[in-house]
Motif scaffolding. Structure first.
Motif, PDB file in Angstrom:
ATOM      1  N   TRP A  40       0.832  -1.210   0.000  1.00  0.00           N
ATOM      2  CA  TRP A  40       0.000   0.000   0.000  1.00  0.00           C
ATOM      3  C   TRP A  40       0.866   1.260   0.000  1.00  0.00           C
ATOM      4  CZ3 TRP A  40      -4.608   0.244  -1.642  1.00  0.00           C
ATOM      5  CH2 TRP A  40      -5.509  -0.793  -1.447  1.00  0.00           C
ATOM      6  N   LEU A  43       2.384   1.748  -3.463  1.00  0.00           N
ATOM      7  CA  LEU A  43       1.324   2.168  -4.378  1.00  0.00           C
ATOM      8  C   LEU A  43       0.937   3.627  -4.132  1.00  0.00           C
ATOM      9  CD1 LEU A  43      -0.682   1.267  -6.594  1.00  0.00           C
ATOM     10  CD2 LEU A  43      -2.258   0.690  -4.749  1.00  0.00           C
ATOM     11  N   ALA A  44       0.834   4.019  -2.876  1.00  0.00           N
ATOM     12  CA  ALA A  44       0.487   5.400  -2.548  1.00  0.00           C
ATOM     13  C   ALA A  44       1.584   6.368  -2.992  1.00  0.00           C
ATOM     14  CB  ALA A  44       0.246   5.539  -1.047  1.00  0.00           C
ATOM     15  N   ARG A  46       3.615   5.956  -5.551  1.00  0.00           N
ATOM     16  CA  ARG A  46       3.504   6.102  -7.014  1.00  0.00           C
ATOM     17  C   ARG A  46       2.307   6.962  -7.397  1.00  0.00           C
ATOM     18  NH1 ARG A  46       5.617   1.323 -10.690  1.00  0.00           N
ATOM     19  NH2 ARG A  46       7.586   1.007  -9.627  1.00  0.00           N
ATOM     20  N   ALA A  47       1.198   6.758  -6.707  1.00  0.00           N
ATOM     21  CA  ALA A  47       0.004   7.552  -6.999  1.00  0.00           C
ATOM     22  C   ALA A  47       0.269   9.028  -6.709  1.00  0.00           C
ATOM     23  CB  ALA A  47      -1.178   7.047  -6.176  1.00  0.00           C
ATOM     24  N   ARG A  48       0.954   9.311  -5.612  1.00  0.00           N
ATOM     25  CA  ARG A  48       1.266  10.700  -5.270  1.00  0.00           C
ATOM     26  C   ARG A  48       2.143  11.339  -6.345  1.00  0.00           C
ATOM     27  NH1 ARG A  48       5.013  14.002  -3.005  1.00  0.00           N
ATOM     28  NH2 ARG A  48       4.254  15.586  -1.581  1.00  0.00           N
ATOM     29  N   TRP A  50       2.301  10.523  -9.482  1.00  0.00           N
ATOM     30  CA  TRP A  50       1.482  10.717 -10.677  1.00  0.00           C
ATOM     31  C   TRP A  50       0.545  11.906 -10.515  1.00  0.00           C
ATOM     32  CZ3 TRP A  50      -3.927   9.794 -11.031  1.00  0.00           C
ATOM     33  CH2 TRP A  50      -4.444   9.925 -12.318  1.00  0.00           C
ATOM     34  N   ILE A  51      -0.079  12.028  -9.332  1.00  0.00           N
ATOM     35  CA  ILE A  51      -1.054  13.099  -9.103  1.00  0.00           C
ATOM     36  C   ILE A  51      -0.385  14.460  -9.064  1.00  0.00           C
ATOM     37  CG2 ILE A  51      -2.676  14.043  -7.398  1.00  0.00           C
ATOM     38  CD1 ILE A  51      -3.376  11.110  -6.708  1.00  0.00           C
TER      39      ILE A  51
END
Length: 83
Positions: A40, A43-44, A46-48, A50-51
């Motif tokens: 998690w 994943l978080a 990478r998401a951060r 990207w965002i």
């Protein structure tokens, strides 16, 4: 407390080496938790990344988060949870 109440039910004295059984039944959830929490977190991260590259995505997620908080507040305000 949970492990103290539940783990002894899964100990089989006839199988031998009771301390080892306790150790294994204690370590397995820790390993699973470490693996899932690490997944998690990665994943978080990478998401951060990207965002934060897109101002539009930042704005959209900010608005979604704000609306979610407002929605929870409204649902608490209109709910009737009296005993």
């Amino acid at each position: 407390m949970l492990f103290t109440a539940i783990v002894p039910q899964f100990i089989n004295q006839a199988a031998g080496n009771v301390p080892l059984q306790f150790l294994l039944l204690g370590i397995v959830p820790l390993v699973i938790g470490l693996a899932t929490d690490t997944s998690w977190a990665l994943l978080a991260g990478r998401a951060r990344t990207w965002i934060t590259k897109s101002p539009k995505a930042m704005l959209a997620f900010g608005r979604i988060g704000g609306l979610s908080i407002i929605g929870v507040g409204v649902s608490v305000a209109v709910s009737d949870n009296r005993p």
